[in-house]
Every structure is written in structure tokens, then in C-alpha cells.
Design an enzyme around this catalytic site. Structure first.
Site, PDB file in Angstrom:
ATOM      1  N   SER A  44      78.283   4.911  -0.037  1.00 35.26           N
ATOM      2  CA  SER A  44      77.525   5.541  -1.116  1.00 35.26           C
ATOM      3  C   SER A  44      78.410   5.831  -2.327  1.00 35.26           C
ATOM      4  CB  SER A  44      76.851   6.807  -0.587  1.00 35.26           C
ATOM      5  OG  SER A  44      75.880   7.286  -1.481  1.00 35.26           O
ATOM      6  N   ASP A  75      66.825   0.163  -0.206  1.00 32.65           N
ATOM      7  CA  ASP A  75      67.535   1.418  -0.443  1.00 32.65           C
ATOM      8  C   ASP A  75      67.092   2.009  -1.783  1.00 32.65           C
ATOM      9  OD1 ASP A  75      69.323   3.493  -0.833  1.00 32.65           O
ATOM     10  OD2 ASP A  75      71.036   2.380  -0.049  1.00 32.65           O
ATOM     11  N   HIS A 128      69.415   4.561   3.617  1.00 33.90           N
ATOM     12  CA  HIS A 128      70.574   4.517   2.729  1.00 33.90           C
ATOM     13  C   HIS A 128      71.838   4.156   3.495  1.00 33.90           C
ATOM     14  CE1 HIS A 128      73.198   5.281  -0.566  1.00 33.90           C
ATOM     15  NE2 HIS A 128      73.684   6.401  -0.079  1.00 33.90           N
TER      16      HIS A 128
END
Length: 661
Positions: free
Chosen positions: A493, A579, A624
Site C-alpha cells: 500500500s 482494488d 486491498h
């Protein structure tokens, strides 16, 4: 309600000794922690429970709040005890160690949600929500409350459980691994448990009981990753479901928190730097909420309640002073966040050397060294940059010889004021067993050293995090931990920003990189206000659309913007098709641009140049990050071993003990 507010929202005036007394009273030392977990171990399946509480902690108030990962310091007593009693209490660790060593490795299972309420423990067993009597929790004697297969979801799991005060109902939030969407089910507890209701897209939820002994469920509704609406519902003969609050500012989100004594429900409205809290009386949940303090830019505060007094933790003021903030009903005193954390960090602890074989409870071998340098002095492994001492945490086998020739895997995050995750993962255990060094760099932008540590690594100070990461890796190499040709860097991320930036600025420090759902195109993402999180994250990255200073600064470090023809480390990227947090489009654009730059550099270099490998692995689904994806884990490890030229035979044999292919 005003009169009740006068009664319960009294001014809180307390001294540092009182706070210290309170902290000591609630302290969980490493002895009873070990006893607690020993009693939870089952022979057939080892439930390494993440949570046995029926309420979240203050640090779970929101996605960006400073979480405190357990370190060995958290398990140490506040005052040093004599060595005789210390030796006696170490038996608790030996019990755990023996139990773990006799447990078949392939039967370990980590339970995501488990709640103890009244005389029962509520948890997931297989595809069912179940409960068992607390004293029978180690056996297979449990009552099935709900079969998750009834929801027709693909591999559902329970993410969170809340039990109504009098145990008439239980609510559970259910998700799947390939989506962030969740469903909250409400089950009526009786001789024949039955699902009473279900609500889609629920984020946070809590129970209270009103003056008529009726259970009321409060929950927040999430749409496109934005959480702005609060609902309350009742069940049975008097069914109600109504929305009673909507946040108008799209840069804020709403989160519910029930105080530890269940006396008040707090509605927390916050963004990355500012918060506002409304209080709902648990005895009168239908009355209008009371505002504690109107939102002020840059002021974060959190509310707890105990013995008719409010405890308010905030970031305002100097560490040695208290500030008073006016509420709608009264004037509670404010405890400074940084002061609280400084006190916690400076608490006297016993010699860590005594516990180095016991600090990592879930790693079985006694020849593992755990070094956690946060808050320690003298013997710390640190890197120094710009006058800042940057902590690192290092794992390796104590019997390893010539560490300079061992492979090194560096972890980094450095965003949102969140601590770098160092939780137990089977693949990390396998890598350490195979001789790897694992290093965790707690760079600025994270939350390990308080709010200022975050502030020093966000907005127009993002480059501090990059400088810290570079300094950490150079320090590791300089102190004999591996070398560039055996060094890999990993992140997920927002951690991808620092990793991508380092690949552009100092690629010679690395041999390989693995990224998962990485944020790589900061500039274009933050200029697209149609994306769900852009407005919410302006306080972290800046507003390049309206602020030229922010735009130019982002251009200096944005991974996508700074790709150039040069030698890069080999890179493996795992992305997810749907995502919503990090759109696939940006990752694909980054990968294509990187490959073009590598090809251009290869042409300029001539024959004999060994170009790095760039792998983009696109997984289906809309989640995610999927931590437990066996396919992802094996692909990343295979990539690392191939790029570093290591023999992977033993590592995959060991990995099979944990992952069922």
C-alpha cells in the site's frame, strides 16, 4: 439530557501520579500474558487469538489512528522484581514453549475475531459463528449460532463480533478475502438461534441498552470506502432502523466507539489531523448526542469514561501542561497524547537480555534473536539522518555466522502515523529459519515515536521518510548485516511510495523488491477527486490541484514521476483487479513506464547487460491486501530466491508445513 450531561460529564482533574497508578493497575505484564495464552491453546487447533475483548482499544478508533503494536517492552513489569520470583514466573513461558513445540505445525490457525462476554466465548469455527462456555473453550464443545454459508459468499470469514449487553443478541461483521465489502448479521440468541436481520456495507457497530431494557444496535454505513452515515436499530417486536447522523464534509469519516465501561457511545468524526466527538448516553440512546468539542483543525482528541469522569487524550499543548477544552455541558481536563506516550516509553523495564529467547512468543526455536530498539538507549541498532535517530527492529538466528553473507529482507511503511506491522506470519518464520535477516525500519511518517514522528514524514516532509529508509539500509550494511547484492525490500500500500522513490534515487542498495497493492502514482491520484479516498487523504499527501507548492513537492518523490533510464532492482508487484484504494490503472502505468526505462537503459549499456525482471501479478477480486493468499506468498518467495540466487528447496518444504496447497 442536559441534566444527565451535568451529572456524567464532570470536569476531570488528575495528577501524573494518579495516571501512573491507573496505568499500573491495568498493566498486562508478560507473565499473565503467557498464562492467558497457555490456557487458550488447543491440542487439535492452536487458537492464537488476536483479541479476547468485547470492545476495541482507543488506538482502533479509526483507520489512521496511531496503533501500538506489542513489543517485548509491553510484556515487562513496571518495576523490576527480584531474580528468584523472576525465575519462578518464567515457567509460564516454558509451558507455552513446550505446548507450541509439540503442536503439529500444519495445524496452527489464527482466529481473526474472538470475543469473551459473560460466561461465553464467541468465535468462528469452520464456516460457523459459535459460542462455548469459557471454561470449555479449549474443547470442541460449542453451540452453533449461525452458518456463514447461508449468506452465499465465497469463503466468508468473521471480521468483528459484538454481543448485546444482556446476551439476547450477537452481531457479527462478515467479509470475504476478495472484497472489502462487509455484511453485518444480527442473531437472536435462544434455544434455536436465528438470524434476525442483516445490514450491508457496515463499518463499525456497537450495542447499548436503553432505559426500557431494549437492545439498540448503532452502526455506520460505508459507501465507496467513505463512512459518513450513522444508524440505530432495534429488533424483536419493536423493530426500528433509522439514520440519525450524516457527516457533510467528504474529507472526514465516522467511527463508533463504546467506552470500556459501556457507559457512553462515542461518535468519532475525523480525518488525518482533526477530530470531533459526540457522546451518546448509554442509558438514553434515543436522546440527541452531546458535542464534546467542536472540530478545530490540527486538534485530535479521544474520549474514555470511568467513574462518572471523562478521560480525554489529545495532541494539544506541551508535554508538561494540560489544556482545558469547553464542551456543551462541562469542562473535562485534557491529557496530552505525547506526554502519555513519553511516560509509557520511558517506563523502567528489566534487562531485555533475560528475555531474548522468550520475547517472540509464537516463534518456536530458542536460537532466535529478537532486537527491538524503540525507546532503548546505548545498545540500540540505529541509523542517524538529519539529527534524527531512526529505530530499527531486527530478527535473525542467534547462531548465524558471517551475517554479511546472509540475505536481508527490509520492511517499511512510513505513512498515516501507523506503526509498521510486525505481526507473526508463517512465511517470515520460514525465512528466518532459512537464514534470512528481517529488518523493520520505523521511519518518519509512521507512528512509532508519537504524533510528531508522523508529522515529520507527511505533506512537505515526505522526503524525510525516504532519507530515513536510505540511512537505515546503509547502516545495516555498514554494521555487517548482509550486502546490496543480497538485500531485498518489501512494502504494501502506501509503503510503496518510499520503496518506489528509493528505487529511483538509490537503486544500487537493492537486488530485489516485492510490493503488494502499492501506491506509486501519488501526483495523478491526488489530483483525481473522483477517487474515493483522495479528499480524505489530502492531509497526508497534500493538495496538488490547488496548491502549487504541494504539487512541486510531490513531483520530487512520486515513484511514477521520477522513473528514468538506469539500472533498477528486480521488482515483483502484486495488484488486485478491483482494488478501490489503489486503482489498478496507476500500477499498470507505473509498470509499463518502468519497463520502457529499463529497455532504454539496456540499449544504451550494450550487450552483456543483465536487465532486471519486472513482474506484475494481477489477482482477481476487490480487496486491498490479502495477507493469507498462498499463491501470493509462494510467488513472492520464489521471486526473492531466484533474484538473489538462493536455493529454495528447503524453504518451500518448510512452507508446506504452514500452508495447505
Amino acid at each position: 439530557m442536559q441534566q444527565k450531561s451535568k451529572l456524567f460529564l464532570q470536569a476531570l482533574k488528575y495528577s501524573i501520579p494518579r495516571l501512573g497508578k491507573c496505568m499500573q493497575k491495568q498493566h498486562l505484564n508478560h507473565y499473565n500474558f503467557a498464562d492467558h495464552y497457555y490456557n487458550r491453546i488447543k491440542l487439535k487447533k492452536c487458537h492464537l487469538t488476536k483479541c479476547l475483548q468485547d470492545k476495541p482499544t482507543i488506538s482502533e478508533l479509526a483507520r489512521n489512528i496511531l496503533s501500538r503494536s506489542f513489543s517485548c517492552k509491553d510484556f515487562l513489569p513496571i518495576q523490576q522484581e527480584n531474580k528468584d520470583s523472576l525465575s519462578e514466573n518464567m515457567d509460564a513461558f516454558e509451558k507455552v514453549r513446550t505446548k507450541l513445540e509439540t503442536q503439529p505445525q500444519e495445524e496452527y490457525e489464527i482466529i481473526n475475531a474472538e470475543v469473551k462476554h459473560g460466561g461465553f466465548v464467541y468465535y468462528q469455527e469452520g464456516c460457523c459463528l459459535v459460542r462455548s462456555k469459557d471454561e470449555e473453550a479449549d474443547n470442541d464443545n460449542y453451540e452453533v449460532l449461525f452458518n456463514l454459508e447461508e449468506l452465499k459468499l465465497d469463503q466468508p470469514f468473521i471480521d468483528c463480533i459484538r454481543v448485546a449487553p444482556d446476551e439476547k443478541y450477537v452481531a457479527a461483521k462478515i467479509r470475504t478475502e476478495d472484497s472489502e465489502a462487509s455484511t453485518c448479521i444480527v442473531v437472536k440468541l435462544s434455544d434455536q438461534p436465528v438470524m434476525e436481520a442483516s445490514f450491508p456495507n457496515v463499518s463499525s457497530f456497537e450495542w447499548v441498552k436503553d432505559e426500557e431494557e431494549e437492545d439498540v444496535l448503532f452502526y455506520t454505513f460505508q459507501r465507496n470506502l467513505r463512512c459518513h452515515d450513522v444508524y440505530r436499530a432495534t429488533f424483536g417486536d419493536n423493530k426500528r432502523n433509522e439514520r440519525f447522523y450524516t457527516e457533510k464534509d467528504p474529507s472526514y469519516f465516522v467511527f463508533l466507539y463504546l467506552t470500556k465501561d459501556s457507559r457512553f457511545l462515542t461518535i468519532n468524526i475525523m480525518n488525518k489531523t482533526t477530530s470531533e466527538v459526540w457522546l451518546i448516553d448509554g442509558l438514553s440512546p434515543w436522546d440527541p448526542p452531546v458535542l464534546i468539542q467542536k472540530r478545530i483543525h490540527g486538534v485530535l482528541y479521544y474520549v474514555e469514561h470511568r467513574d462518572d469522569e471523562l478521560y480525554i487524550l489529545t495532541n494539544v499543548g506541551e508535554p508538561t501542561e494540560f489544556k482545558l477544552m469547553r464542551t456543551a455541558a462541562d469542562t473535562p481536563a485534557i491529557m496530552n497524547w505525547d506526554l502519555f506516550f513519553t511516560m509509557k516509553r520511558n517506563t523502567k523495564v528489566v534487562d531485555l537480555d533475560m528475555f531474548k529467547d522468550h520475547c517472540v512468543l509464537f516463534l518456536k526455536h530458542s536460537n532466535l534473536l529478537y532486537v527491538n530498539v524503540i525507546g532503548l538507549a546505548d545498545d540500540s541498532v540505529r541509523s542517524l539522518k538529519d539529527g534524527k535517530s531512526v529505530p530499527m527492529t531486527i530478527f535473525h538466528k542467534t547462531d548465524s555466522e558471517d551475517l554479511q553473507k546472509k540475505p536481508l529482507l527490509v520492511h517499511v511503511y512510513g505513512a498515516y502515523g501507523m506503526d509498521l506491522k510486525m505481526n507473526f506470519r508463517p512465511e517470515r518464520r520460514v525465512l528466518v529459519d532459512d537464514g534470512w535477516i528481517l529488518a523493520y525500519c520505523h521511519v518518519r511518517g509512521g507512528g512509532e515515536l508519537g504524533l510528531q514522528w508522523h508529522a515529520d514524514g507527511r505533506l512537505t516532509k515526505k522526503l524525510n521518510g525516504l532519507a530515513d529508509l536510505e540511512a537505515c539500509i546503509k547502516t545495516l550494511h555498514g554494521q555487517g548485516f548482509s550486502q546490496p547484492s543480497l538485500t531485498a525490500l518489501t512494502a504494501f500500500s502506501a509503503g510503496g511510495v518510499l520503496v518506489g522513490a528509493l528505487c529511483n534515487s538509490n537503486p544500487e542498495l537493492l537486488r530485489a523488491v516485492t510490493l503488494e497493492a502499492p501506491f506509486l502514482d501519488v501526483l495523478n491520484t491526488m489530483m483525481d477527486t473522483t477517487l474515493p479516498l483522495t479528499l480524505e487523504e489530502l492531509e497526508e499527501w497534500g493538495n496538488p490541484s490547488s496548491d502549487e507548492k504541494h504539487k512541486n513537492y510531490i513531483k520530487r518523490y512520486c515513484p511514477y514521476q521520477n522513473i528514468k533510464p538506469q539500472h533498477y532492482p528486480s521488482i515483483h508487484i502484486t495488484a488486485y483487479e478491483n482494488d478501490e484504494r489503489v486503482p489498478l490503472k496507476g500500477i499498470v502505468s507505473y509498470t509499463d513506464k518502468l519497463k520502457e526505462a529499463i529497455m532504454e537503459h539496456a540499449k544504451d549499456t550494450g550487450e552483456g547487460y543483465q536487465a532486471p525482471n519486472v513482474v506484475l501479478d494481477i489477482q482477481p477480486g476487490g480487496n486491498h491486501v490479502i495477507e493469507d493468499s498462498h499463491k501470493k506468498i509462494t510467488a513472492q518467495i520464489k521471486f526473492l530466491y531466484e533474484e538473489l540466487g538462493l536455493d529454495s528447496t528447503s524453504v518451500f518444504e518448510n512452507l508446506k508445513k504452514y500452508l495447505k496447497f
